[in-house]
Design a protein around this motif. Structure first.
Motif, PDB file in Angstrom:
ATOM      1  N   UNK A   1      33.733  53.303  46.965  1.00  0.00           N
ATOM      2  CA  UNK A   1      34.801  52.599  46.247  1.00  0.00           C
ATOM      3  C   UNK A   1      35.176  51.284  46.923  1.00  0.00           C
ATOM      4  N   UNK A   2      35.332  51.303  48.249  1.00  0.00           N
ATOM      5  CA  UNK A   2      35.732  50.089  48.962  1.00  0.00           C
ATOM      6  C   UNK A   2      34.690  48.984  48.822  1.00  0.00           C
ATOM      7  N   UNK A   3      33.414  49.356  48.951  1.00  0.00           N
ATOM      8  CA  UNK A   3      32.366  48.341  48.847  1.00  0.00           C
ATOM      9  C   UNK A   3      32.300  47.760  47.445  1.00  0.00           C
ATOM     10  N   UNK A   4      32.403  48.612  46.426  1.00  0.00           N
ATOM     11  CA  UNK A   4      32.348  48.126  45.042  1.00  0.00           C
ATOM     12  C   UNK A   4      33.513  47.172  44.769  1.00  0.00           C
ATOM     13  N   UNK A   5      34.699  47.513  45.253  1.00  0.00           N
ATOM     14  CA  UNK A   5      35.850  46.612  45.074  1.00  0.00           C
ATOM     15  C   UNK A   5      35.601  45.272  45.760  1.00  0.00           C
ATOM     16  N   UNK A   6      35.074  45.323  46.985  1.00  0.00           N
ATOM     17  CA  UNK A   6      34.765  44.079  47.699  1.00  0.00           C
ATOM     18  C   UNK A   6      33.743  43.259  46.923  1.00  0.00           C
ATOM     19  N   UNK A   7      32.667  43.905  46.507  1.00  0.00           N
ATOM     20  CA  UNK A   7      31.569  43.219  45.827  1.00  0.00           C
ATOM     21  C   UNK A   7      32.047  42.554  44.531  1.00  0.00           C
ATOM     22  N   UNK A   8      32.805  43.285  43.722  1.00  0.00           N
ATOM     23  CA  UNK A   8      33.286  42.729  42.462  1.00  0.00           C
ATOM     24  C   UNK A   8      34.297  41.605  42.692  1.00  0.00           C
ATOM     25  N   UNK A   9      35.231  41.839  43.613  1.00  0.00           N
ATOM     26  CA  UNK A   9      36.268  40.835  43.862  1.00  0.00           C
ATOM     27  C   UNK A   9      35.713  39.559  44.454  1.00  0.00           C
ATOM     28  N   UNK A  10      34.869  39.679  45.471  1.00  0.00           N
ATOM     29  CA  UNK A  10      34.326  38.490  46.106  1.00  0.00           C
ATOM     30  C   UNK A  10      33.289  37.800  45.226  1.00  0.00           C
ATOM     31  N   UNK A  11      32.544  38.589  44.442  1.00  0.00           N
ATOM     32  CA  UNK A  11      31.600  37.975  43.506  1.00  0.00           C
ATOM     33  C   UNK A  11      32.314  37.108  42.485  1.00  0.00           C
ATOM     34  N   UNK A  12      33.430  37.617  41.959  1.00  0.00           N
ATOM     35  CA  UNK A  12      34.227  36.839  41.008  1.00  0.00           C
ATOM     36  C   UNK A  12      34.796  35.588  41.668  1.00  0.00           C
ATOM     37  N   UNK A  13      35.297  35.744  42.888  1.00  0.00           N
ATOM     38  CA  UNK A  13      35.878  34.615  43.605  1.00  0.00           C
ATOM     39  C   UNK A  13      34.834  33.546  43.931  1.00  0.00           C
ATOM     40  N   UNK A  14      33.610  33.970  44.221  1.00  0.00           N
ATOM     41  CA  UNK A  14      32.539  33.009  44.529  1.00  0.00           C
ATOM     42  C   UNK A  14      32.215  32.136  43.322  1.00  0.00           C
ATOM     43  N   UNK A  15      32.248  32.722  42.124  1.00  0.00           N
ATOM     44  CA  UNK A  15      32.042  31.913  40.917  1.00  0.00           C
ATOM     45  C   UNK A  15      33.180  30.910  40.777  1.00  0.00           C
ATOM     46  N   UNK A  16      34.415  31.362  41.061  1.00  0.00           N
ATOM     47  CA  UNK A  16      35.552  30.448  41.022  1.00  0.00           C
ATOM     48  C   UNK A  16      35.407  29.315  42.021  1.00  0.00           C
ATOM     49  N   UNK A  17      34.861  29.606  43.191  1.00  0.00           N
ATOM     50  CA  UNK A  17      34.642  28.561  44.200  1.00  0.00           C
ATOM     51  C   UNK A  17      33.757  27.446  43.654  1.00  0.00           C
ATOM     52  N   UNK A  18      32.767  27.816  42.846  1.00  0.00           N
ATOM     53  CA  UNK A  18      31.889  26.803  42.267  1.00  0.00           C
ATOM     54  C   UNK A  18      32.636  25.937  41.255  1.00  0.00           C
ATOM     55  N   UNK A  19      33.581  26.520  40.520  1.00  0.00           N
ATOM     56  CA  UNK A  19      34.434  25.721  39.631  1.00  0.00           C
ATOM     57  C   UNK A  19      35.202  24.680  40.442  1.00  0.00           C
ATOM     58  N   UNK A  20      35.731  25.112  41.585  1.00  0.00           N
ATOM     59  CA  UNK A  20      36.482  24.195  42.448  1.00  0.00           C
ATOM     60  C   UNK A  20      35.581  23.091  42.986  1.00  0.00           C
ATOM     61  N   UNK A  21      34.377  23.464  43.416  1.00  0.00           N
ATOM     62  CA  UNK A  21      33.463  22.495  44.022  1.00  0.00           C
ATOM     63  C   UNK A  21      32.988  21.441  43.025  1.00  0.00           C
ATOM     64  N   UNK A  22      32.952  21.785  41.750  1.00  0.00           N
ATOM     65  CA  UNK A  22      32.579  20.811  40.718  1.00  0.00           C
ATOM     66  C   UNK A  22      33.803  19.996  40.289  1.00  0.00           C
ATOM     67  N   UNK A  23      34.931  20.674  40.078  1.00  0.00           N
ATOM     68  CA  UNK A  23      36.114  20.018  39.507  1.00  0.00           C
ATOM     69  C   UNK A  23      36.798  19.072  40.491  1.00  0.00           C
ATOM     70  N   UNK A  24      36.885  19.463  41.771  1.00  0.00           N
ATOM     71  CA  UNK A  24      37.637  18.635  42.725  1.00  0.00           C
ATOM     72  C   UNK A  24      37.009  17.260  42.927  1.00  0.00           C
ATOM     73  N   UNK A  25      35.698  17.150  43.207  1.00  0.00           N
ATOM     74  CA  UNK A  25      35.106  15.811  43.321  1.00  0.00           C
ATOM     75  C   UNK A  25      35.244  14.995  42.034  1.00  0.00           C
ATOM     76  N   UNK A  26      35.100  15.676  40.893  1.00  0.00           N
ATOM     77  CA  UNK A  26      35.232  14.976  39.618  1.00  0.00           C
ATOM     78  C   UNK A  26      36.652  14.449  39.427  1.00  0.00           C
ATOM     79  N   UNK A  27      37.621  15.219  39.882  1.00  0.00           N
ATOM     80  CA  UNK A  27      39.016  14.792  39.796  1.00  0.00           C
ATOM     81  C   UNK A  27      39.262  13.545  40.641  1.00  0.00           C
TER      82      UNK A  27
END
Length: 439
Positions: A35-61
């Motif tokens: 359970x702990x690993x699955x929660x980590x994997x899902x949560x951090x996987x989602x956050x990593x996709x969000x990080x890419x949104x930030x990395x594209x949007x911030x320079x463009x801003x």
């Protein structure tokens, strides 16, 4: 070497039953039932996709507000420099308070920062000084977060599952590099078609999506039930960092592995990042398109290598020889990259090089995590990350100077040095016998 009992399995034996017999009767754990690993994997996987949104949007801003590449460079520097500096602090805090606690606090901090920035953009109140402050704060928190995130997997899984767990986490990270930028670019481009005001709304929405992914990460970390035991007792952050450095340099095996990390990254990353664009521009008729294809092939190879590491688990007795053998093959691959004259042949070479890199990365991470005692895990992983990245700016600058004398010659020299380093490491008994520490 310090006592590793904190990360060893515990077996419950019946009277008269040997440990080996008891071990064989214990049901093999399933990583996907953890359970702990699955929660980590899902949560951090989602956050990593969000990080890419930030990395594209911030320079463009930044470019939308100023049109100035210098301002963009300053924002990125304000984010990158404190991230590197505070990794050592993050390692010490991780060993003091536990990985989950540091990750949770860091993600709450980044959630607040990112949500505030999204609000400022969407309501039209963002100014450049705010972006400088945001970059500085975000980079600092990220530096504290990274050692905790890189050292939590050994806390959640058994030693036998460690390589598979690392493969899943790193594979998801690599996959996010493909998915995130495409989605972020699509969101921003869709709104940009409506004019400058709509473009800012698209950037604000991209940053808001990143904030939402932090909500997911915070929620999954909150739901995890992890024992905070084996934390360090040193309240002095500087003293704790010094303790980690002394521990690494005092252990011959760790010292050798850190030399390998630093040397391979110094000899590869700079020439690769500087040299591949030059090769695409000077030799390949497709130009920028060739550069994109080469980098995509390398990224795809990395993902394949990471996934392969889930099923290919070498015997501990050959681990040292296999690791240095792969590094030597990696060196040969770098030499071949320097001679690329065809885009499609180059893509094949880059994909193979990526496979070696992805597989090697998981092997090295797993070895470090198995050797390190749990109470030192955060500091050792922060030092490993620093060894991997600390000399990269020097490598890039030196490569930019040396490449004037020939890109092929630069790749050949670096590849040969990597091969020599791998052969030299096999002369060390601590590398040849590293398998005894991985059992």
């Amino acid at each position: 070497m310090a006592d590793l009992s904190s990360v060893e399995r515990i077996y419950i034996e019946k009277p008269g039953t040997s440990q080996a017999t008891a071990q064989s009767t214990v049901e093999k754990p399933n990583l996907f039932k953890n359970r702990n690993f699955i929660l980590l994997w899902l949560g951090q996987g989602t956050s990593l996709i969000g990080d890419q949104f930030n990395m594209i949007a911030l320079p463009w801003l930044v470019l939308q507000l100023t049109g100035d590449s210098v301002a963009l460079g300053l924002v990125l520097a304000l984010m990158g420099i404190p991230r590197a500096i505070f990794m050592l602090v993050g390692g010490a805090l991780t060993d003091r308070f536990s990985q989950r606690t540091v990750m949770l606090a860091s993600d709450i901090g980044r959630l607040v920062l990112t949500a505030a920035l999204a609000g400022l953009i969407l309501y039209g109140h963002v100014e450049m000084w705010m972006l400088y402050a945001y970059a500085l704060a975000f980079g600092t928190i990220s530096g504290i977060f990274l050692p905790a995130s890189s050292s939590i997997v050994p806390k959640l899984v058994t030693r036998d599952e460690l390589q598979t767990g690392n493969s899943l986490v790193q594979g998801t990270s690599q996959l996010s590099l493909f998915v995130g930028p495409v989605l972020a670019g699509a969101v921003i481009a869709f709104f940009a078609a409506g004019g400058a005001k709509s473009a800012m709304e698209g950037i604000g929405l991209a940053i808001a999506i990143d904030a939402l992914t932090f909500v997911v990460s915070v929620a999954t970390l909150w739901l995890m039930k992890v024992d905070a035991g084996n934390t360090a007792k040193n309240d002095d952050i500087i003293g704790s960092i010094r303790e980690g450095i002394v521990f690494v340099f005092g252990d011959p095996t760790l010292r050798a592995l850190f030399v390998v990390l630093a040397a391979v990254n110094f000899l590869f990353v700079g020439p690769f990042l500087v040299g591949v664009p030059v090769i695409a521009n000077d030799r390949l008729v497709e130009g920028a398109a060739a550069f994109g294809l080469l980098m995509s092939a390398y990224g795809g190879g990395n993902l394949a290598g990471i996934l392969a590491s889930m099923s290919i688990k070498p015997k501990p007795s050959i681990t040292g020889y296999l690791t240095m053998g792969i590094i030597a093959l990696f060196g040969i691959g770098i030499i071949i990259v320097g001679s690329i004259t065809s885009t499609w042949i180059g893509c094949i070479v880059m994909a193979i090089l990526g496979i070696f890199n992805g597989f090697l990365a998981i092997m090295l991470i797993t070895m470090l995590q198995k050797i390190a005692p749990m109470a030192m895990m955060g500091r050792l992983m922060s030092l490993a990350m620093l060894a991997s990245t600390g000399l990269v700016p020097v490598s890039q600058a030196l490569s930019g100077f040396l490449i004037k004398y020939g890109v092929g010659e630069l790749f050949a020299a670096c590849g040969l040095l990597i091969i020599v380093m791998a052969a030299g490491m096999l002369l060390l008994p601590e590398i040849r016998g590293i398998g005894s520490k991985l059992l």
